[in-house]
Design a protein around this motif. Sequence first.
Motif, PDB file in Angstrom:
ATOM      1  N   PHE A 138       0.836  -1.198   0.000  1.00 61.15           N
ATOM      2  CA  PHE A 138       0.000   0.000   0.000  1.00 61.15           C
ATOM      3  C   PHE A 138       0.873   1.251   0.000  1.00 61.15           C
ATOM      4  N   ALA A 139       1.894   1.275   0.864  1.00 55.46           N
ATOM      5  CA  ALA A 139       2.774   2.446   0.949  1.00 55.46           C
ATOM      6  C   ALA A 139       3.515   2.685  -0.365  1.00 55.46           C
ATOM      7  N   ALA A 140       3.875   1.615  -1.063  1.00 45.02           N
ATOM      8  CA  ALA A 140       4.568   1.763  -2.347  1.00 45.02           C
ATOM      9  C   ALA A 140       3.641   2.345  -3.415  1.00 45.02           C
ATOM     10  N   SER A 141       2.364   1.959  -3.381  1.00 45.37           N
ATOM     11  CA  SER A 141       1.430   2.453  -4.399  1.00 45.37           C
ATOM     12  C   SER A 141       0.735   3.758  -3.996  1.00 45.37           C
ATOM     13  N   HIS A 142       0.787   4.117  -2.723  1.00 48.81           N
ATOM     14  CA  HIS A 142       0.202   5.358  -2.202  1.00 48.81           C
ATOM     15  C   HIS A 142       1.244   6.014  -1.288  1.00 48.81           C
ATOM     16  N   PRO A 143       2.344   6.529  -1.855  1.00 47.63           N
ATOM     17  CA  PRO A 143       3.469   6.972  -1.026  1.00 47.63           C
ATOM     18  C   PRO A 143       3.135   8.059   0.002  1.00 47.63           C
ATOM     19  N   ALA A 144       2.352   9.044  -0.348  1.00 49.15           N
ATOM     20  CA  ALA A 144       2.041  10.105   0.622  1.00 49.15           C
ATOM     21  C   ALA A 144       1.255   9.545   1.807  1.00 49.15           C
ATOM     22  N   ALA A 145       0.248   8.737   1.514  1.00 46.42           N
ATOM     23  CA  ALA A 145      -0.537   8.119   2.595  1.00 46.42           C
ATOM     24  C   ALA A 145       0.320   7.141   3.384  1.00 46.42           C
ATOM     25  N   GLY A 146       1.184   6.400   2.700  1.00 50.49           N
ATOM     26  CA  GLY A 146       2.062   5.452   3.382  1.00 50.49           C
ATOM     27  C   GLY A 146       2.989   6.141   4.363  1.00 50.49           C
ATOM     28  N   VAL A 147       3.582   7.255   3.939  1.00 50.18           N
ATOM     29  CA  VAL A 147       4.466   8.023   4.831  1.00 50.18           C
ATOM     30  C   VAL A 147       3.681   8.514   6.044  1.00 50.18           C
ATOM     31  N   GLU A 148       2.476   9.015   5.806  1.00 46.41           N
ATOM     32  CA  GLU A 148       1.642   9.512   6.904  1.00 46.41           C
ATOM     33  C   GLU A 148       1.307   8.390   7.880  1.00 46.41           C
ATOM     34  N   ILE A 149       0.945   7.227   7.383  1.00 47.07           N
ATOM     35  CA  ILE A 149       0.613   6.103   8.258  1.00 47.07           C
ATOM     36  C   ILE A 149       1.827   5.675   9.075  1.00 47.07           C
ATOM     37  N   TYR A 150       2.978   5.506   8.427  1.00 47.63           N
ATOM     38  CA  TYR A 150       4.179   5.105   9.167  1.00 47.63           C
ATOM     39  C   TYR A 150       4.574   6.171  10.191  1.00 47.63           C
ATOM     40  N   ARG A 151       4.436   7.451   9.827  1.00 47.05           N
ATOM     41  CA  ARG A 151       4.763   8.537  10.759  1.00 47.05           C
ATOM     42  C   ARG A 151       3.845   8.478  11.981  1.00 47.05           C
ATOM     43  N   ARG A 152       2.558   8.264  11.745  1.00 49.23           N
ATOM     44  CA  ARG A 152       1.606   8.217  12.854  1.00 49.23           C
ATOM     45  C   ARG A 152       1.809   6.964  13.719  1.00 49.23           C
ATOM     46  N   LEU A 153       2.158   5.846  13.096  1.00 51.20           N
ATOM     47  CA  LEU A 153       2.474   4.642  13.874  1.00 51.20           C
ATOM     48  C   LEU A 153       3.698   4.878  14.748  1.00 51.20           C
ATOM     49  N   LEU A 154       4.697   5.544  14.188  1.00 51.47           N
ATOM     50  CA  LEU A 154       5.905   5.852  14.956  1.00 51.47           C
ATOM     51  C   LEU A 154       5.571   6.764  16.141  1.00 51.47           C
ATOM     52  N   GLU A 155       4.649   7.707  15.951  1.00 49.35           N
ATOM     53  CA  GLU A 155       4.208   8.555  17.068  1.00 49.35           C
ATOM     54  C   GLU A 155       3.604   7.700  18.176  1.00 49.35           C
ATOM     55  N   GLN A 156       2.798   6.693  17.806  1.00 46.69           N
ATOM     56  CA  GLN A 156       2.201   5.821  18.819  1.00 46.69           C
ATOM     57  C   GLN A 156       3.265   5.032  19.566  1.00 46.69           C
ATOM     58  N   VAL A 157       4.243   4.528  18.838  1.00 44.10           N
ATOM     59  CA  VAL A 157       5.329   3.783  19.481  1.00 44.10           C
ATOM     60  C   VAL A 157       6.100   4.701  20.432  1.00 44.10           C
ATOM     61  N   ALA A 158       6.382   5.926  19.999  1.00 46.43           N
ATOM     62  CA  ALA A 158       7.103   6.884  20.845  1.00 46.43           C
ATOM     63  C   ALA A 158       6.285   7.225  22.093  1.00 46.43           C
ATOM     64  N   HIS A 159       4.980   7.410  21.923  1.00 44.41           N
ATOM     65  CA  HIS A 159       4.105   7.704  23.060  1.00 44.41           C
ATOM     66  C   HIS A 159       4.153   6.563  24.078  1.00 44.41           C
ATOM     67  N   ARG A 160       4.073   5.336  23.575  1.00 48.42           N
ATOM     68  CA  ARG A 160       4.102   4.183  24.473  1.00 48.42           C
ATOM     69  C   ARG A 160       5.465   4.063  25.168  1.00 48.42           C
ATOM     70  N   LEU A 161       6.540   4.403  24.477  1.00 45.82           N
ATOM     71  CA  LEU A 161       7.874   4.390  25.087  1.00 45.82           C
ATOM     72  C   LEU A 161       7.957   5.427  26.208  1.00 45.82           C
ATOM     73  N   ARG A 162       7.390   6.622  25.982  1.00 45.07           N
ATOM     74  CA  ARG A 162       7.376   7.633  27.033  1.00 45.07           C
ATOM     75  C   ARG A 162       6.591   7.146  28.254  1.00 45.07           C
ATOM     76  N   GLU A 163       5.436   6.503  28.020  1.00 41.28           N
ATOM     77  CA  GLU A 163       4.642   5.952  29.124  1.00 41.28           C
ATOM     78  C   GLU A 163       5.430   4.901  29.901  1.00 41.28           C
ATOM     79  N   THR A 164       6.147   4.055  29.169  1.00 35.37           N
ATOM     80  CA  THR A 164       6.947   3.011  29.815  1.00 35.37           C
ATOM     81  C   THR A 164       8.067   3.643  30.638  1.00 35.37           C
ATOM     82  N   ASP A 165       8.748   4.661  30.096  1.00 40.11           N
ATOM     83  CA  ASP A 165       9.792   5.367  30.854  1.00 40.11           C
ATOM     84  C   ASP A 165       9.228   5.937  32.148  1.00 40.11           C
ATOM     85  N   GLN A 166       8.024   6.523  32.071  1.00 43.26           N
ATOM     86  CA  GLN A 166       7.397   7.097  33.264  1.00 43.26           C
ATOM     87  C   GLN A 166       7.073   6.011  34.279  1.00 43.26           C
TER      88      GLN A 166
END
Length: 181
Positions: A138-166
Motif C-alpha cells: 500500500f505504501a509503495a502504491s500510495h506513497p504520501a498516505a504510506g508516509v503519513e501512516i508510518y509517521r503516525r504509527l511511529l508517534e504511537q510507538v514513541a508515546h508508548r515508550l514515554r509511558e513506559t519510561d514514566q
Amino acid sequence: RSTLPTPRVRSRIANAEGDSVTYLAMAHLDLLRSVPFLSTVPADDLKALATHAEVLPFRAGDEILPQGKPNQSLYIVFVFSLHASRMERGRRLMLRRLNPGSVFGELIAFDPGPTTGGVLAVTDGSVLRIQRSALDAFAASHPAAGVEIYRRLLEQVAHRLRETDQRVSDLVSWGKLEPTH
C-alpha cells in the motif's frame, strides 16, 4: 482458548458474494477514519487500504496475538475490547485495555521481531488485520498516505515508550525496582 486466525474463524464472516473481507472492510470506513493514526489519510487512500485488510471475528477468551511469537500483522480493534498483557514468571500482567479504534502489533512496521506481549479477547468482537507485506505494498502504491501512516504509527510507538519510561521511573521512585547503573 484458541489462537486466531483459523479457517473456522475466517469462515464465520463469509457472505453470499464470497468477498467478505473487502465487503466488511469497506463497511467499516467510518471506523477506519476514526482511528487516530488513519484520521488524516484521504478517503480514496483509506478505501485502498481497506482492500488490503481482513476482518477477523473473535470470541471472548481467544488469543489474538500470542506473546513471544513472530507477528507479521497490524491490528485495529473494531468491536468490544481486548487486553494487551505480558506473561512474567508465570503471572499474566495487564499492560493496557484495547477498545474500538485501538491499534496493536504496530511494531511490525519497524521491527518484524517476536511480540513483546500478547492480546486476549475480553468479549466477542472483531479486529481488522493488515499484513506487513500488504502495508508495504500500500505504501509503495500510495506513497504520501504510506508516509503519513508510518509517521503516525511511529508517534504511537514513541508515546508508548514515554509511558513506559514514566512507569519505570515511578517504580524506581517507589522502591519497587532497583535502578540500573
